[in-house]
Design a protein around this motif. Structure first.
Motif, PDB file in Angstrom:
ATOM      1  N   PRO A 179       0.832  -1.213   0.000  1.00 19.82           N
ATOM      2  CA  PRO A 179       0.000   0.000   0.000  1.00 19.82           C
ATOM      3  C   PRO A 179       0.861   1.256   0.000  1.00 19.82           C
ATOM      4  O   PRO A 179       2.010   1.246   0.466  1.00 19.82           O
ATOM      5  N   GLY A 180       0.290   2.345  -0.510  1.00 17.22           N
ATOM      6  CA  GLY A 180       1.061   3.556  -0.740  1.00 17.22           C
ATOM      7  C   GLY A 180       1.755   4.110   0.486  1.00 17.22           C
ATOM      8  O   GLY A 180       2.883   4.611   0.406  1.00 17.22           O
ATOM      9  N   THR A 181       1.105   4.038   1.658  1.00 14.18           N
ATOM     10  CA  THR A 181       1.718   4.613   2.853  1.00 14.18           C
ATOM     11  C   THR A 181       2.930   3.828   3.335  1.00 14.18           C
ATOM     12  O   THR A 181       3.747   4.343   4.097  1.00 14.18           O
ATOM     13  N   ILE A 199       9.375   0.547   2.569  1.00  9.27           N
ATOM     14  CA  ILE A 199       9.880  -0.628   1.855  1.00  9.27           C
ATOM     15  C   ILE A 199      10.983  -0.224   0.883  1.00  9.27           C
ATOM     16  O   ILE A 199      11.965  -0.953   0.691  1.00  9.27           O
ATOM     17  N   THR A 200      10.857   0.952   0.287  1.00 10.67           N
ATOM     18  CA  THR A 200      11.901   1.438  -0.618  1.00 10.67           C
ATOM     19  C   THR A 200      13.211   1.641   0.125  1.00 10.67           C
ATOM     20  O   THR A 200      14.284   1.251  -0.360  1.00 10.67           O
ATOM     21  N   LEU A 236       8.516   8.683   7.875  1.00 10.55           N
ATOM     22  CA  LEU A 236       8.123  10.092   7.835  1.00 10.55           C
ATOM     23  C   LEU A 236       7.503  10.462   6.487  1.00 10.55           C
ATOM     24  O   LEU A 236       6.512  11.200   6.426  1.00 10.55           O
ATOM     25  N   CYS A 237       8.072   9.948   5.388  1.00 11.84           N
ATOM     26  CA  CYS A 237       7.507  10.226   4.063  1.00 11.84           C
ATOM     27  C   CYS A 237       6.111   9.632   3.931  1.00 11.84           C
ATOM     28  O   CYS A 237       5.222  10.237   3.320  1.00 11.84           O
ATOM     29  N   GLY A 238       5.914   8.430   4.472  1.00 15.01           N
ATOM     30  CA  GLY A 238       4.605   7.812   4.407  1.00 15.01           C
ATOM     31  C   GLY A 238       3.578   8.534   5.259  1.00 15.01           C
ATOM     32  O   GLY A 238       2.395   8.596   4.908  1.00 15.01           O
ATOM     33  N   ARG A 239       4.025   9.104   6.373  1.00 16.54           N
ATOM     34  CA  ARG A 239       3.100   9.766   7.292  1.00 16.54           C
ATOM     35  C   ARG A 239       2.785  11.191   6.855  1.00 16.54           C
ATOM     36  O   ARG A 239       1.649  11.661   7.004  1.00 16.54           O
ATOM     37  N   TRP A 240       3.784  11.909   6.329  1.00 16.71           N
ATOM     38  CA  TRP A 240       3.594  13.287   5.874  1.00 16.71           C
ATOM     39  C   TRP A 240       4.052  13.420   4.427  1.00 16.71           C
ATOM     40  O   TRP A 240       5.061  14.064   4.132  1.00 16.71           O
ATOM     41  N   PRO A 241       3.320  12.852   3.487  1.00 18.01           N
ATOM     42  CA  PRO A 241       3.778  12.863   2.086  1.00 18.01           C
ATOM     43  C   PRO A 241       3.861  14.255   1.481  1.00 18.01           C
ATOM     44  O   PRO A 241       4.620  14.468   0.532  1.00 18.01           O
ATOM     45  N   LEU A 242       3.095  15.204   1.996  1.00 15.14           N
ATOM     46  CA  LEU A 242       3.132  16.552   1.450  1.00 15.14           C
ATOM     47  C   LEU A 242       4.187  17.425   2.113  1.00 15.14           C
ATOM     48  O   LEU A 242       4.280  18.620   1.814  1.00 15.14           O
TER      49      LEU A 242
END
Length: 354
Positions: free
Chosen positions: A44-46, A51-52, A190-196
């Motif tokens: 899933p996107g979040t 995973i990356t 952090l990127c998954g939690r605050w993508p913007l």
């Protein structure tokens, strides 16, 4: 990659060895981009940013673990036998991937085969997307300093310029890798939690890196060991920080353009790293007469100052394309809340934007 290792095993001159290394590098780049695409389909996107980052860490661990048997084979057999064995392992892995790996979960709709004209058009659309370009400049501005330090110029800077023992310098380079492994999952979360708010992470890494280098380069005489440790710790964030560029490419492009977008992003950091390596070497040669490699600390300071040029280029690129991306998001109805409001909303389980 196996083809490159096969050519490397049979190489008897420098041009052939260089061509083989190009093949290995091309294989590595295509493999990594393909893995990112597979990850985006299976998770899933979040969770994809995390995973990356873990994928990058596993790649680093694989490189470290593979080095030991490779060196043992080189000492015990020959160059040809060693790299023929590496090529055989590559072919075995390729077979395992063909047999056991599925590109996407069952039921995923696959697009039709594309023509060369369609491919050119897709690449144009990929480049026009501001999310792709901010990804490229993110990769550029966060990656090159740590890569240049780890791959080539860090060790001579520490030993020749700063007067550290080879063992201490090697320990600091090891610390750089370990920090990257520890920071990567955190940045992914952090990127998954605050993508913007990914650009905040980019600016933080850039600011910390430039500040650490400025203090070290302006330090009167040789820098104390704690300061060099701090520099290495900051540089350890560069590799994980560059992965944020791929996350921009993933979220701002449709699935059919994800591979081309990741490929564009991947160019940024490595081009900057190569140019920085060459520029540092050129400055050192100019400031060190007679072709000696016994460089003075003053020469290292001047040489490493070329990084500011690439930081400036990357910063301008990120700022410009962030503005373009936010304008497009606003046209799509996505309006960012102030950072403090977004953080408080996220902590309460709400949205990071309004």
């Amino acid at each position: 990659m196996a083809a490159g290792q096969l050519v490397l095993a049979l190489a008897h001159d420098v041009p052939t060895a260089v061509a083989a290394r190009v093949l290995v590098g091309a294989g590595d780049a295509m493999t990594f981009i393909s893995v990112l695409r597979v990850v985006s389909f299976w998770f899933p996107g979040t969770v994809v940013p995390l995973i990356t980052q873990l994928t990058g860490i596993l790649g680093q661990l694989g490189s470290v673990l593979a080095a030991y048997p490779l060196v043992a084979m080189l000492h015990g057999t020959s160059w040809e036998t060693t790299f023929l064995g590496a090529a055989a392992m590559g072919l075995l892995v390729a077979v395992l991937v063909l047999v056991a790996l599925r590109d996407a979960p069952g039921g995923t709709v696959r697009g039709p085969a594309v023509s060369l004209a369609h491919l050119r058009a897709t690449l144009g659309e990929t480049w026009r997307e501001p999310g792709t370009r901010i990804g490229l400049y993110t990769h550029l501005v966060t990656q090159f300093s740590g890569t240049v330090f780890a791959l080539l110029w860090g060790y001579p800077f520490l030993v020749v310029g700063q007067g550290l023992s080879p063992g201490t310098a090697a320990g600091l380079l090891t610390l750089l890798v370990l920090v990257g492994m520890g920071v990567g999952p955190l940045l992914g979360r952090l990127c998954g939690r605050w993508p913007l708010r990914r650009s905040v992470l980019v600016f933080s890494i850039l600011g910390a890196t430039a500040t650490a280098w400025t203090v070290v380069l302006l330090w009167p005489g040789r820098a104390p060991l704690p300061l060099l440790v701090a520099l290495v710790v900051v540089l350890g964030t560069n590799g994980p920080g560059s992965m944020i560029g791929f996350d921009y490419a993933r979220t701002e492009n449709p699935a059919e353009r994800m591979g081309s977008a990741s490929g564009v992003v991947n160019v940024g950091g490595f081009v900057a790293s190569l140019l920085t390596i060459l520029a540092i070497g050129a400055v050192l040669d100019v400031l060190t007469p007679g072709g000696s490699t016994d460089y003075e600390l003053s020469a290292f300071r001047a040489a490493f100052a070329v990084q500011y040029v690439f930081w400036a280029i990357g910063l301008v690129g990120v700022l410009r394309h962030r503005r373009e991306l936010r304008a497009r998001l606003a046209r799509d109805g996505v309006v960012l809340a102030p950072l403090g409001v977004a953080v408080r909303a996220r902590l309460r389980g709400g949205s990071a934007y309004r």
